[in-house]
Design a protein around this motif. Structure first.
Motif, PDB file in Angstrom:
ATOM      1  N   ARG A  35       0.848  -1.200   0.000  1.00 26.03           N
ATOM      2  CA  ARG A  35       0.000   0.000   0.000  1.00 26.03           C
ATOM      3  C   ARG A  35       0.882   1.248   0.000  1.00 26.03           C
ATOM      4  O   ARG A  35       0.686   2.176  -0.782  1.00 26.03           O
ATOM      5  N   TYR A  36       1.886   1.241   0.883  1.00 21.82           N
ATOM      6  CA  TYR A  36       2.792   2.388   0.980  1.00 21.82           C
ATOM      7  C   TYR A  36       3.514   2.594  -0.356  1.00 21.82           C
ATOM      8  O   TYR A  36       3.574   3.705  -0.889  1.00 21.82           O
ATOM      9  N   ALA A  37       4.057   1.507  -0.901  1.00 20.70           N
ATOM     10  CA  ALA A  37       4.810   1.603  -2.157  1.00 20.70           C
ATOM     11  C   ALA A  37       3.912   2.061  -3.312  1.00 20.70           C
ATOM     12  O   ALA A  37       4.325   2.863  -4.155  1.00 20.70           O
ATOM     13  N   LEU A  38       2.673   1.581  -3.318  1.00 25.01           N
ATOM     14  CA  LEU A  38       1.735   1.962  -4.391  1.00 25.01           C
ATOM     15  C   LEU A  38       1.486   3.474  -4.356  1.00 25.01           C
ATOM     16  O   LEU A  38       1.612   4.163  -5.366  1.00 25.01           O
ATOM     17  N   LEU A  39       1.170   3.986  -3.170  1.00 25.95           N
ATOM     18  CA  LEU A  39       0.853   5.413  -3.046  1.00 25.95           C
ATOM     19  C   LEU A  39       2.067   6.283  -3.381  1.00 25.95           C
ATOM     20  O   LEU A  39       1.944   7.299  -4.065  1.00 25.95           O
ATOM     21  N   GLU A  40       3.239   5.855  -2.939  1.00 28.75           N
ATOM     22  CA  GLU A  40       4.455   6.621  -3.238  1.00 28.75           C
ATOM     23  C   GLU A  40       4.762   6.602  -4.739  1.00 28.75           C
ATOM     24  O   GLU A  40       5.179   7.611  -5.306  1.00 28.75           O
ATOM     25  N   THR A  41       4.543   5.460  -5.363  1.00 31.41           N
ATOM     26  CA  THR A  41       4.845   5.342  -6.803  1.00 31.41           C
ATOM     27  C   THR A  41       3.915   6.245  -7.616  1.00 31.41           C
ATOM     28  O   THR A  41       4.357   6.943  -8.532  1.00 31.41           O
ATOM     29  N   ILE A  42       2.638   6.248  -7.269  1.00 32.06           N
ATOM     30  CA  ILE A  42       1.689   7.098  -8.007  1.00 32.06           C
ATOM     31  C   ILE A  42       2.016   8.579  -7.741  1.00 32.06           C
ATOM     32  O   ILE A  42       2.028   9.392  -8.662  1.00 32.06           O
ATOM     33  N   ARG A  43       2.313   8.888  -6.487  1.00 35.77           N
ATOM     34  CA  ARG A  43       2.626  10.289  -6.149  1.00 35.77           C
ATOM     35  C   ARG A  43       3.811  10.799  -6.988  1.00 35.77           C
ATOM     36  O   ARG A  43       3.767  11.885  -7.548  1.00 35.77           O
ATOM     37  N   GLU A  44       4.840   9.962  -7.086  1.00 31.33           N
ATOM     38  CA  GLU A  44       6.018  10.379  -7.852  1.00 31.33           C
ATOM     39  C   GLU A  44       5.738  10.445  -9.352  1.00 31.33           C
ATOM     40  O   GLU A  44       6.366  11.215 -10.063  1.00 31.33           O
ATOM     41  N   ALA A  45       4.774   9.638  -9.808  1.00 31.35           N
ATOM     42  CA  ALA A  45       4.483   9.604 -11.248  1.00 31.35           C
ATOM     43  C   ALA A  45       3.636  10.808 -11.682  1.00 31.35           C
ATOM     44  O   ALA A  45       3.725  11.253 -12.824  1.00 31.35           O
ATOM     45  N   VAL A  46       2.782  11.320 -10.786  1.00 30.50           N
ATOM     46  CA  VAL A  46       1.903  12.446 -11.167  1.00 30.50           C
ATOM     47  C   VAL A  46       1.981  13.588 -10.136  1.00 30.50           C
ATOM     48  O   VAL A  46       0.963  13.992  -9.585  1.00 30.50           O
ATOM     49  N   PRO A  47       3.201  14.136  -9.932  1.00 27.26           N
ATOM     50  CA  PRO A  47       3.333  15.184  -8.913  1.00 27.26           C
ATOM     51  C   PRO A  47       2.435  16.383  -9.200  1.00 27.26           C
ATOM     52  O   PRO A  47       1.940  17.034  -8.278  1.00 27.26           O
ATOM     53  N   TYR A  48       2.191  16.630 -10.495  1.00 28.59           N
ATOM     54  CA  TYR A  48       1.364  17.781 -10.904  1.00 28.59           C
ATOM     55  C   TYR A  48      -0.131  17.552 -10.640  1.00 28.59           C
ATOM     56  O   TYR A  48      -0.921  18.480 -10.690  1.00 28.59           O
TER      57      TYR A  48
END
Ligand code: HEM
Length: 154
Positions: free
Chosen positions: A112-125
């Protein structure tokens, strides 16, 4: 609280923005998991005793893709039906596969943590607390459905 059309759009729109790069994202996602908990790689039979480097492993990419896409599908289901309803055979199979592989609540938390971090980094905008919560809620409900099928039959 109801899973609104706004929450569904937060998940679906961000997924649509990044899914073309899903293979690369999937690798980042798993590298993050293994960075936090190196022993987690031992859970995947296809990573044991293989000389194929992680970034070339098709099964790892496929698993990452399933997690992203199924979490997104869960968001659609939650808005439409108020709960996650995957095909009976799919969810039973997922429950049995994860139970057999020895996956625990801690592994689901880690993912869960890794998923949220990965999406956050992919769409910072696009990222916002609301988007984080919409992804988290979809993932949690999907995991609940999988966990229900992992319980041993009494
Ligand atoms: C297998 C999805 C969470 C480890 C699978 C498969 C799918 C899947 C579609 C393939 C099933 C098959 O046909 O054999 C998901 C989803 C998850 C999730 C949607 C969360 C929402 C996890 C977590 C872990 C994990 C947290 C461990 C960190 C595994 C392992 C297998 C597997 C070890 C078996 C691989 C093999 O034997 O080749 N998962 N998974 N999964 N998953 Fe997951």
């Amino acid at each position: 609280m109801a899973f609104t059309a706004e929450k569904e759009a937060l998940v679906v729109d961000s997924w649509n923005a990044i899914k073309a790069d899903a293979a690369e994202l999937g690798l980042k996602f798993f590298l993050r998991i293994f960075e936090i908990t190196p022993s987690a790689s031992g859970l995947f039979p296809f990573l044991r005793d293989t000389s194929v480097p992680l970034e070339k492993n098709p099964k790892l990419k496929r698993h990452a893709m399933s997690v992203f896409a199924m979490t997104c599908e869960a968001a659609v289901q939650l808005r439409k039906l108020g709960r996650v309803i995957l095909k009976e055979t799919t969810i039973k199979h997922l429950g049995a596969t994860h139970a057999k592989a020895g996956i625990t609540g801690e592994h689901f938390e880690l993912m869960r943590y890794a998923l949220l971090e990965t999406i956050r980094e992919a769409v910072p905008y696009m990222w916002s607390p609301k988007m984080r919560n919409a992804w988290a809620e979809s993932y949690d409900q999907l995991v609940e459905a999988i966990k229900k099928e992992m319980r041993p039959v009494a």
